[in-house]
Design a protein around this motif. Structure first.
Motif, PDB file in Angstrom:
ATOM      1  N   CYS A  84     -17.883   3.664  -0.589  1.00 32.14           N
ATOM      2  CA  CYS A  84     -17.541   5.181  -0.501  1.00 32.14           C
ATOM      3  C   CYS A  84     -16.418   5.559  -1.330  1.00 32.14           C
ATOM      4  N   GLY A  85     -15.631   4.671  -1.372  1.00 28.07           N
ATOM      5  CA  GLY A  85     -14.198   4.911  -2.213  1.00 28.07           C
ATOM      6  C   GLY A  85     -14.639   5.043  -3.645  1.00 28.07           C
ATOM      7  N   LEU A  86     -15.420   4.050  -4.135  1.00 22.89           N
ATOM      8  CA  LEU A  86     -15.725   3.842  -5.407  1.00 22.89           C
ATOM      9  C   LEU A  86     -16.577   5.270  -5.903  1.00 22.89           C
ATOM     10  N   ALA A  87     -17.435   5.440  -4.782  1.00 21.51           N
ATOM     11  CA  ALA A  87     -18.460   7.014  -5.078  1.00 21.51           C
ATOM     12  C   ALA A  87     -17.468   7.973  -5.109  1.00 21.51           C
ATOM     13  N   ARG A  88     -16.682   8.072  -4.168  1.00 21.68           N
ATOM     14  CA  ARG A  88     -15.639   9.462  -4.058  1.00 21.68           C
ATOM     15  C   ARG A  88     -14.754   9.652  -5.389  1.00 21.68           C
TER      16      ARG A  88
ATOM     17  N   LEU B 174      -9.063   3.952 -11.347  1.00 25.70           N
ATOM     18  CA  LEU B 174      -9.043   2.531 -11.266  1.00 25.70           C
ATOM     19  C   LEU B 174      -8.008   1.966 -10.271  1.00 25.70           C
ATOM     20  N   ALA B 175      -6.760   2.330 -10.693  1.00 22.44           N
ATOM     21  CA  ALA B 175      -5.450   2.039  -9.925  1.00 22.44           C
ATOM     22  C   ALA B 175      -5.928   2.434  -8.347  1.00 22.44           C
ATOM     23  N   ASP B 176      -6.292   3.608  -8.124  1.00 15.81           N
ATOM     24  CA  ASP B 176      -6.740   4.013  -6.680  1.00 15.81           C
ATOM     25  C   ASP B 176      -7.624   3.184  -6.036  1.00 15.81           C
ATOM     26  N   PHE B 177      -8.687   2.842  -6.794  1.00 13.85           N
ATOM     27  CA  PHE B 177      -9.658   1.961  -6.260  1.00 13.85           C
ATOM     28  C   PHE B 177      -9.287   0.588  -5.941  1.00 13.85           C
ATOM     29  N   CYS B 178      -8.354   0.063  -6.511  1.00 12.96           N
ATOM     30  CA  CYS B 178      -7.781  -1.309  -6.387  1.00 12.96           C
ATOM     31  C   CYS B 178      -6.878  -1.241  -5.011  1.00 12.96           C
ATOM     32  N   SER B 179      -5.936  -0.080  -5.070  1.00 15.44           N
ATOM     33  CA  SER B 179      -4.827  -0.109  -3.963  1.00 15.44           C
ATOM     34  C   SER B 179      -5.454   0.393  -2.616  1.00 15.44           C
ATOM     35  N   PHE B 180      -6.474   1.461  -2.652  1.00 15.94           N
ATOM     36  CA  PHE B 180      -6.870   2.399  -1.564  1.00 15.94           C
ATOM     37  C   PHE B 180      -8.222   2.009  -1.152  1.00 15.94           C
TER      38      PHE B 180
ATOM     39  N   ILE C 257       0.891  -1.114   0.130  1.00 13.71           N
ATOM     40  CA  ILE C 257      -0.183  -0.096  -0.021  1.00 13.71           C
ATOM     41  C   ILE C 257       0.848   1.289  -0.070  1.00 13.71           C
ATOM     42  N   PRO C 258       1.946   1.495   0.907  1.00  6.83           N
ATOM     43  CA  PRO C 258       2.705   2.589   0.708  1.00  6.83           C
ATOM     44  C   PRO C 258       3.518   2.755  -0.552  1.00  6.83           C
ATOM     45  N   ALA C 259       3.915   1.453  -1.040  1.00  5.34           N
ATOM     46  CA  ALA C 259       4.331   1.611  -2.487  1.00  5.34           C
ATOM     47  C   ALA C 259       3.354   2.074  -3.435  1.00  5.34           C
ATOM     48  N   GLY C 260       2.156   1.851  -3.355  1.00  6.60           N
ATOM     49  CA  GLY C 260       1.176   2.151  -4.354  1.00  6.60           C
ATOM     50  C   GLY C 260       1.018   3.812  -4.121  1.00  6.60           C
ATOM     51  N   VAL C 261       1.017   4.182  -2.848  1.00  7.10           N
ATOM     52  CA  VAL C 261       0.637   5.711  -2.669  1.00  7.10           C
ATOM     53  C   VAL C 261       1.990   6.467  -3.403  1.00  7.10           C
ATOM     54  N   MET C 262       3.351   5.909  -3.268  1.00 12.52           N
ATOM     55  CA  MET C 262       4.644   6.483  -3.960  1.00 12.52           C
ATOM     56  C   MET C 262       4.376   6.477  -5.346  1.00 12.52           C
TER      57      MET C 262
ATOM     58  N   PRO D 256      -6.378   8.017  -0.984  1.00 15.46           N
ATOM     59  CA  PRO D 256      -4.833   7.321  -0.495  1.00 15.46           C
ATOM     60  C   PRO D 256      -4.727   7.545   1.076  1.00 15.46           C
ATOM     61  N   THR D 257      -5.693   8.346   1.793  1.00 14.32           N
ATOM     62  CA  THR D 257      -5.544   8.436   3.100  1.00 14.32           C
ATOM     63  C   THR D 257      -5.939   7.208   3.897  1.00 14.32           C
ATOM     64  N   THR D 258      -6.262   6.353   3.092  1.00  8.20           N
ATOM     65  CA  THR D 258      -6.800   4.923   3.918  1.00  8.20           C
ATOM     66  C   THR D 258      -5.320   4.233   4.127  1.00  8.20           C
ATOM     67  N   LEU D 259      -4.233   4.837   3.920  1.00 12.75           N
ATOM     68  CA  LEU D 259      -2.900   4.207   4.168  1.00 12.75           C
ATOM     69  C   LEU D 259      -2.914   4.266   5.649  1.00 12.75           C
ATOM     70  N   VAL D 260      -3.580   5.224   6.249  1.00 13.63           N
ATOM     71  CA  VAL D 260      -3.640   5.191   7.574  1.00 13.63           C
ATOM     72  C   VAL D 260      -4.180   4.168   8.211  1.00 13.63           C
ATOM     73  N   ILE D 261      -5.311   3.832   7.858  1.00 11.84           N
ATOM     74  CA  ILE D 261      -5.971   2.337   8.218  1.00 11.84           C
ATOM     75  C   ILE D 261      -4.892   1.133   8.181  1.00 11.84           C
ATOM     76  N   VAL D 262      -4.210   1.017   7.176  1.00 19.15           N
ATOM     77  CA  VAL D 262      -3.358  -0.002   6.792  1.00 19.15           C
ATOM     78  C   VAL D 262      -2.192   0.222   7.857  1.00 19.15           C
ATOM     79  N   GLY D 263      -1.897   1.257   8.236  1.00 18.30           N
ATOM     80  CA  GLY D 263      -0.567   1.656   9.112  1.00 18.30           C
ATOM     81  C   GLY D 263      -1.428   0.941  10.503  1.00 18.30           C
ATOM     82  N   VAL D 264      -2.420   1.232  10.905  1.00 15.27           N
ATOM     83  CA  VAL D 264      -3.091   0.661  12.184  1.00 15.27           C
ATOM     84  C   VAL D 264      -3.122  -0.825  12.299  1.00 15.27           C
ATOM     85  N   LEU D 265      -3.343  -1.428  11.083  1.00 11.38           N
ATOM     86  CA  LEU D 265      -3.585  -3.027  10.912  1.00 11.38           C
ATOM     87  C   LEU D 265      -2.096  -3.252  11.120  1.00 11.38           C
ATOM     88  N   ALA D 266      -1.129  -2.870  10.496  1.00 10.16           N
ATOM     89  CA  ALA D 266       0.125  -3.315  10.685  1.00 10.16           C
ATOM     90  C   ALA D 266       0.789  -3.140  11.933  1.00 10.16           C
ATOM     91  N   TYR D 267       0.471  -2.019  12.482  1.00  8.55           N
ATOM     92  CA  TYR D 267       0.964  -1.971  14.179  1.00  8.55           C
ATOM     93  C   TYR D 267       0.243  -3.040  14.737  1.00  8.55           C
TER      94      TYR D 267
END
Length: 247
Positions: free
Chosen positions: A134-138, A100-106, A70-75, A166-177
């Protein structure tokens, strides 16, 4: 006039058949920024596959590989716009590829990671599905309204309506922690590993092994409170009152 004469007249006046397009014409039309955007999509796909592999093998190694995608996708998402401005190239194809790439990754990938970490109750699935929608609609709203949004002198949109996906990276960070500290997937730690690496899901995902435990909403309908961070993230994404300046 006979039928044969009529058919001959139609053949003469009809348009000539279109020649077939050149081979690999779509690939040849890609700009450098489009290739960078595809890198974002690759990261999202790999995240999904690593998450599924983690569920099959019960190995956190694959789960952490999924997290890093996910952070690689953000990059890649960060650089594709800058490459487009550097090369002074933009296209409708590039805009659609980016969404489409954002929807898949984030969108899809973080929801699948939540499922892999134990948010598997029926009400959890409702929240995760809401987040994905919500991500799809956004993204769809942005594509539909980007032409009308205020822009600066360089033609760049001045602000985002709702939080960028891409702010869903925060959720992924919480899960990883949570996985790293043993709040999820505790069975992968040798101290808790009673049945080897292929411990049953029932042992791995008991309330004690999912961060925050679970609560009963109705008899037979439980919910992991931690999954509500997905609901909050989705709601912020589709908000039109929340305007965030674009850097």
């Amino acid at each position: 006039m006979s039928n044969s004469a009529t058919n001959t007249h139609k053949r003469k006046t009809s348009d000539p058949p279109m020649p077939p397009p050149p081979r690999f014409s779509m690939v040849r039309s890609f700009q450098l920024a489009d290739i960078v955007t595809l890198g974002n999509g690759v990261c999202g796909c790999l995240c999904l596959m690593f998450a599924m592999k983690a569920l099959i093998t019960q190995s956190t190694d694959f789960l952490f590989s999924a997290f890093w995608c996910i952070p690689a996708g953000v990059m890649f998402d960060f650089f594709d716009g800058r490459v487009a401005r550097w090369r002074n190239t933009s296209s409708l194809l590039g805009q659609e590829l980016d969404s489409l790439a954002d929807f898949c990754s984030f969108g899809i990938a973080p929801a699948v990671l939540g499922f892999a970490c134990g948010f598997q109750k029926m009400l959890d699935l409702v929240v995760l599905t809401y987040f994905v929608c919500c991500g799809l609609a956004r993204l769809a709203r942005f594509n539909a309204t980007v032409a009308a949004l205020p822009k600066d002198g360089n033609g760049k949109v001045k602000f985002f309506e709702g939080t960028p996906i891409p702010t869903t990276l925060v959720i992924v960070g919480v899960l990883a922690y949570g996985v790293y500290t043993g709040k999820f997937w505790r069975f992968a730690n040798p101290m808790f590993q009673h049945e080897g690496p292929f411990a049953s899901f029932s042992e791995a995902f008991t309330p004690d092994y999912v961060w925050g435990g679970e609560i009963s909403i109705l008899p037979g309908y439980e919910l992991h409170p931690m999954v509500l961070m997905y609901g909050l993230s989705g709601t912020l994404m589709i908000s039109r009152r929340l305007r965030i300046p674009k850097p």
